[in-house]
Design a protein around this motif. Structure first.
Motif, mmCIF file in Angstrom:
data_model
loop_
_atom_site.group_PDB
_atom_site.id
_atom_site.type_symbol
_atom_site.label_atom_id
_atom_site.label_comp_id
_atom_site.label_asym_id
_atom_site.label_seq_id
_atom_site.Cartn_x
_atom_site.Cartn_y
_atom_site.Cartn_z
ATOM 1 N N TRP A 35 0.855 -1.178 0.000
ATOM 2 C CA TRP A 35 0.000 0.000 0.000
ATOM 3 C C TRP A 35 0.899 1.238 0.000
ATOM 4 C CZ3 TRP A 35 -5.175 0.109 -0.648
ATOM 5 C CH2 TRP A 35 -5.891 -1.071 -0.413
ATOM 6 N N ALA A 48 2.729 0.263 3.676
ATOM 7 C CA ALA A 48 2.822 -1.072 4.273
ATOM 8 C C ALA A 48 2.930 -2.110 3.174
ATOM 9 C CB ALA A 48 1.591 -1.353 5.135
ATOM 10 N N THR A 57 5.187 -8.739 7.445
ATOM 11 C CA THR A 57 4.693 -7.428 7.071
ATOM 12 C C THR A 57 5.755 -6.369 7.347
ATOM 13 O OG1 THR A 57 3.722 -7.121 9.270
ATOM 14 C CG2 THR A 57 2.270 -7.986 7.547
ATOM 15 N N TYR A 59 6.088 -1.823 7.635
ATOM 16 C CA TYR A 59 5.318 -0.589 7.741
ATOM 17 C C TYR A 59 6.232 0.630 7.713
ATOM 18 C CZ TYR A 59 1.610 -3.676 9.401
ATOM 19 O OH TYR A 59 0.675 -4.679 9.510
ATOM 20 N N VAL A 69 -1.680 -4.408 7.817
ATOM 21 C CA VAL A 69 -1.863 -4.943 6.473
ATOM 22 C C VAL A 69 -2.023 -6.462 6.576
ATOM 23 C CG1 VAL A 69 0.634 -5.130 6.048
ATOM 24 C CG2 VAL A 69 -0.958 -5.015 4.119
ATOM 25 N N ARG A 71 -3.680 -10.150 4.125
ATOM 26 C CA ARG A 71 -4.151 -10.630 2.835
ATOM 27 C C ARG A 71 -4.913 -11.930 3.017
ATOM 28 N NH1 ARG A 71 0.893 -11.200 -0.778
ATOM 29 N NH2 ARG A 71 -0.563 -12.128 -2.281
ATOM 30 N N TYR A 79 -5.738 -6.209 2.449
ATOM 31 C CA TYR A 79 -6.457 -5.237 3.258
ATOM 32 C C TYR A 79 -5.490 -4.288 3.968
ATOM 33 C CZ TYR A 79 -9.993 -8.897 2.775
ATOM 34 O OH TYR A 79 -10.855 -9.841 2.275
ATOM 35 N N LEU A 80 -6.002 -3.121 4.283
ATOM 36 C CA LEU A 80 -5.257 -2.197 5.129
ATOM 37 C C LEU A 80 -6.236 -1.663 6.174
ATOM 38 C CD1 LEU A 80 -2.499 -0.802 5.588
ATOM 39 C CD2 LEU A 80 -3.423 1.160 4.303
ATOM 40 N N CYS A 95 -3.000 0.453 -3.968
ATOM 41 C CA CYS A 95 -2.366 -0.838 -3.753
ATOM 42 C C CYS A 95 -1.482 -1.159 -4.953
ATOM 43 C CB CYS A 95 -3.393 -1.931 -3.527
ATOM 44 S SG CYS A 95 -4.599 -2.131 -4.835
#
Length: 123
Positions: A35, A48, A57, A59, A69, A71, A79-80, A95
């Motif tokens: 993202w 992220a 992950t 950030y 974040v 998935r 997703y965020l 994204c």
């Protein structure tokens, strides 16, 4: 791969939003998903990223502890989750997907982008 982000909107400071990004691809798990955001008059910044399985992950410092974040490879979606939003989080969020094979992936390796979704945080 085609990416479609959604979930942006107007929220008050301290509030939450959840962004989603659906991917049209046969093998979603081949891609690291990221993202990014671009505030008015500023350059696009990394927010992220999540690895191929969702196990790792990363950030930006500015969102650590507030954003998450994740998935779902079965749904081809990343997703965020954004909590404790601040006016400084106001931006267009996009994204992106990277096929780079070493974690963490450099921001320059994201070569598939979705259209952005606007997040506006009022004070």
């Amino acid at each position: 791969v085609q990416l479609q982000a959604s979930g942006g909107g107007l929220v008050q400071a301290g509030g939450s939003l959840r962004l989603s990004c659906a991917a049209s691809t046969r093998v979603f798990s081949n891609y690291v998903m990221g993202w990014f955001r671009q505030a008015p008059g500023k350059e696009r910044d990394f927010v992220a990223a999540v690895d191929w399985s969702g196990g790792r992950t990363s950030y930006a410092d500015s969102v650590k502890g507030r954003f998450t974040v994740s998935r779902d490879n079965a749904k081809n979606t990343v997703y965020l989750q954004m909590n404790s939003l601040e006016p400084e989080d106001t931006a267009v969020y996009s994204c992106a997907a990277s096929m780079y094979r070493i974690w963490p992936v450099p921001s320059t390796t994201y070569n598939y982008w979705g259209q952005g979704t606007l997040v506006t945080v009022s004070s």
